[in-house]
Design an enzyme around this catalytic site. Sequence first.
Site, PDB file in Angstrom:
ATOM      1  N   ARG A  38       0.829  -1.195   0.000  1.00  0.00           N
ATOM      2  CA  ARG A  38       0.000   0.000   0.000  1.00  0.00           C
ATOM      3  C   ARG A  38       0.869   1.252   0.000  1.00  0.00           C
ATOM      4  O   ARG A  38       1.988   1.257   0.490  1.00  0.00           O
ATOM      5  CB  ARG A  38      -0.919   0.017   1.222  1.00  0.00           C
ATOM      6  CG  ARG A  38      -2.041  -1.004   1.168  1.00  0.00           C
ATOM      7  CD  ARG A  38      -2.959  -0.883   2.371  1.00  0.00           C
ATOM      8  NE  ARG A  38      -2.281  -1.231   3.616  1.00  0.00           N
ATOM      9  CZ  ARG A  38      -1.838  -0.368   4.500  1.00  0.00           C
ATOM     10  NH1 ARG A  38      -1.971   0.941   4.297  1.00  0.00           N
ATOM     11  NH2 ARG A  38      -1.252  -0.770   5.620  1.00  0.00           N
ATOM     12  N   LYS A  79      -3.195 -12.013  12.092  1.00  0.00           N
ATOM     13  CA  LYS A  79      -4.653 -12.140  12.051  1.00  0.00           C
ATOM     14  C   LYS A  79      -5.093 -13.331  11.214  1.00  0.00           C
ATOM     15  O   LYS A  79      -5.883 -14.160  11.653  1.00  0.00           O
ATOM     16  CB  LYS A  79      -5.292 -10.870  11.475  1.00  0.00           C
ATOM     17  CG  LYS A  79      -5.231  -9.653  12.337  1.00  0.00           C
ATOM     18  CD  LYS A  79      -6.148  -8.557  11.850  1.00  0.00           C
ATOM     19  CE  LYS A  79      -6.164  -8.341  10.374  1.00  0.00           C
ATOM     20  NZ  LYS A  79      -4.858  -7.985   9.801  1.00  0.00           N
ATOM     21  N   THR A  80      -4.586 -13.385   9.987  1.00  0.00           N
ATOM     22  CA  THR A  80      -4.999 -14.448   9.078  1.00  0.00           C
ATOM     23  C   THR A  80      -4.507 -15.807   9.555  1.00  0.00           C
ATOM     24  O   THR A  80      -5.265 -16.789   9.592  1.00  0.00           O
ATOM     25  CB  THR A  80      -4.475 -14.164   7.663  1.00  0.00           C
ATOM     26  OG1 THR A  80      -5.023 -12.920   7.211  1.00  0.00           O
ATOM     27  CG2 THR A  80      -4.892 -15.265   6.700  1.00  0.00           C
ATOM     28  N   ASP A  96     -10.053 -10.456   7.835  1.00  0.00           N
ATOM     29  CA  ASP A  96      -9.497  -9.100   7.857  1.00  0.00           C
ATOM     30  C   ASP A  96     -10.468  -7.983   8.220  1.00  0.00           C
ATOM     31  O   ASP A  96     -10.085  -7.036   8.882  1.00  0.00           O
ATOM     32  CB  ASP A  96      -8.864  -8.798   6.497  1.00  0.00           C
ATOM     33  CG  ASP A  96      -7.911  -7.625   6.537  1.00  0.00           C
ATOM     34  OD1 ASP A  96      -7.107  -7.540   7.478  1.00  0.00           O
ATOM     35  OD2 ASP A  96      -7.960  -6.787   5.615  1.00  0.00           O
ATOM     36  N   ARG A 146       1.428 -12.113  -1.554  1.00  0.00           N
ATOM     37  CA  ARG A 146       0.027 -12.287  -1.133  1.00  0.00           C
ATOM     38  C   ARG A 146      -0.686 -13.371  -1.935  1.00  0.00           C
ATOM     39  O   ARG A 146      -0.361 -13.629  -3.097  1.00  0.00           O
ATOM     40  CB  ARG A 146      -0.735 -10.972  -1.313  1.00  0.00           C
ATOM     41  CG  ARG A 146      -0.274  -9.839  -0.411  1.00  0.00           C
ATOM     42  CD  ARG A 146      -0.888  -9.939   0.956  1.00  0.00           C
ATOM     43  NE  ARG A 146      -0.436  -8.888   1.846  1.00  0.00           N
ATOM     44  CZ  ARG A 146      -1.006  -8.619   3.017  1.00  0.00           C
ATOM     45  NH1 ARG A 146      -2.048  -9.323   3.415  1.00  0.00           N
ATOM     46  NH2 ARG A 146      -0.525  -7.674   3.787  1.00  0.00           N
ATOM     47  N   SER A 195      -1.416  -5.607   9.537  1.00  0.00           N
ATOM     48  CA  SER A 195      -0.860  -6.623   8.651  1.00  0.00           C
ATOM     49  C   SER A 195       0.469  -7.114   9.190  1.00  0.00           C
ATOM     50  O   SER A 195       1.325  -6.339   9.607  1.00  0.00           O
ATOM     51  CB  SER A 195      -0.656  -6.027   7.253  1.00  0.00           C
ATOM     52  OG  SER A 195      -0.090  -6.970   6.390  1.00  0.00           O
ATOM     53  N   LYS A 239      -8.804  -2.238   0.439  1.00  0.00           N
ATOM     54  CA  LYS A 239      -8.719  -1.333   1.578  1.00  0.00           C
ATOM     55  C   LYS A 239      -9.508  -0.042   1.348  1.00  0.00           C
ATOM     56  O   LYS A 239      -9.985   0.576   2.300  1.00  0.00           O
ATOM     57  CB  LYS A 239      -7.261  -1.013   1.889  1.00  0.00           C
ATOM     58  CG  LYS A 239      -6.502  -2.178   2.524  1.00  0.00           C
ATOM     59  CD  LYS A 239      -7.176  -2.680   3.809  1.00  0.00           C
ATOM     60  CE  LYS A 239      -6.350  -3.758   4.493  1.00  0.00           C
ATOM     61  NZ  LYS A 239      -7.053  -4.344   5.663  1.00  0.00           N
ATOM     62  N   HIS A 256     -11.055  -3.667  11.807  1.00  0.00           N
ATOM     63  CA  HIS A 256      -9.938  -4.298  11.103  1.00  0.00           C
ATOM     64  C   HIS A 256      -9.525  -5.508  11.927  1.00  0.00           C
ATOM     65  O   HIS A 256      -8.645  -5.423  12.770  1.00  0.00           O
ATOM     66  CB  HIS A 256      -8.790  -3.300  10.960  1.00  0.00           C
ATOM     67  CG  HIS A 256      -7.644  -3.819  10.157  1.00  0.00           C
ATOM     68  ND1 HIS A 256      -6.332  -3.488  10.417  1.00  0.00           N
ATOM     69  CD2 HIS A 256      -7.600  -4.655   9.082  1.00  0.00           C
ATOM     70  CE1 HIS A 256      -5.543  -4.080   9.552  1.00  0.00           C
ATOM     71  NE2 HIS A 256      -6.286  -4.798   8.737  1.00  0.00           N
TER      72      HIS A 256
END
Length: 527
Positions: free
Chosen positions: A56, A238-239, A253, A318, A234, A197, A216
């Site tokens: 990003r 989390k994932t 997410d 990703r 990130s 996003k 988030h």
Amino acid sequence: MYHASLETPISELLHTGNSFINLSVPELIEHALKKNEGVLTNNGALAVTTGKYTGRSPKDRFFVKDEVTSELVDWNRNQQMNESVFLGVYQKIVHYLTGQKDKYVFRGFAGADPEHRLAIQIVNEYAWQNLFCRQLFIEPTNSELEHHHAAFTVLAAPGFKADPLVDGTRSEAFIIISMKYRIILIGGTEYGGEIKKSIFTVINYLLPQKGIMSMHCSANQGSDGRVALFFGLSGTGKTTLSNSPDRSLIGDDEHGWSTDGVFNIEGGCYAKAIRLSREKEPQIYDSIQFGTILENVVISQENRKPDYDNADLTENTRAAYSLNTVANALLPSIGGHPSTIIFLTADAFGVLPPISILSPEQAMYQFLSGYTSKLAGTERGVVDPETTFSTCFGAPFMPLPAIKYAELLGTLIKQNNVTVYLVNTGWSGGPHGIGKRIDLSYTRQIIDAALNSKLSDQDIYKDPIFGLHIPRSCPGVPDHVLMPWETWSDHSAYTQAAKQLAQQFQVNFKKFSDVPEQIRSAGPIYS
């Protein structure tokens, strides 16, 4: 929602050239391969590269300031662009897309709960990015597609590069959000994460104004129906941690929390793929199938096999895949009220404990602080972990004042008697470069203990610097690992590093002038 008219409406744009609407996965892959946008890998995924933008670009992101947003958006955390500049860029990007022979359109939804979903339309220059949208958002039924009326439209044209001197942008890349015109403009960058996003940012603007918390976070549900939320930036896990063979995945997410419970904003996952293996992350590994987009993953020229260990292009590789390929996904992605919330941080100082139990006031303090370390590749220019405080564990995507989200979350925590934990997935035994990251197997044991109430009867130690309540033992984890100073060879060096981080917390929190004293005093107690 306020809606203004445009000199050149989007409907006009879609009547030029070929506009392919909601093509199937095989069709989009065929188009992408024909145009040399990517290559097919041996596991069926489509591998693409995104050029110099492999993460990003937050400094290239703008909110349009007008009569709709001027009194609502927190302009201390969001870059503003005036309406006339936005309209100038809009006309240019429409002209650019009009000149493209093929345009790919995805019409669907953001939000699994039909009562709170947002109808979206995304117009892509690239077929692979349209496939990305199809995997990440919620696909409509044939009937829903027939009666679909977009409440928000994204125009994504990576090939259009802005001229900062003329267009009012910071660089060739731009992400511009207009709530008045219900349009997002994305140009100059191929990174797919900007699309997802941007939609999330719009959701974070709209839902809280309806009294619905937007978050988030990832979410999963146990066989007993108990829901858990995992907040974190990130790279904090989390994932990885929400993907568990023993629990059903709601989403990885972005979620909403209404009076009825939790619902996923998305229809897919956007998992980090660097050093991915079946042994460590089987749920993610096996979800990568035909239709998955592999972004910036190096592919073997000999056998088209993904080399997940290779970071030559970026650390921020990703995989974008649909929840339909996740073996233990909960579909539709709607759960009840959570019983457990876990705040994830990757502490590069190596001083925070692997787990601590938070009081409601500490939970609000940590939520507003959003401390973690940005990890390599997530944003452009980040090479080594960088200490950051990202309000609400997602400041770049939260357009409203932080207290709005904090008050909503605090109310929901109290109403539903939620237990909140702070879990450090970062370093132990020293800071980055000296210590090492906490073993993933230990973190999984810690998460399991928190979700299954295996910590409630344990002795608790109150840390004298941060005021955190640390369990002295946890099944499957050596006791000394839970007390971070015991993993350091030099205890005085630990104390010095801990006090340094505590001071950074205190300095950061000074910006929250409108926070009640009971929350302010729930931070580090060292002074």
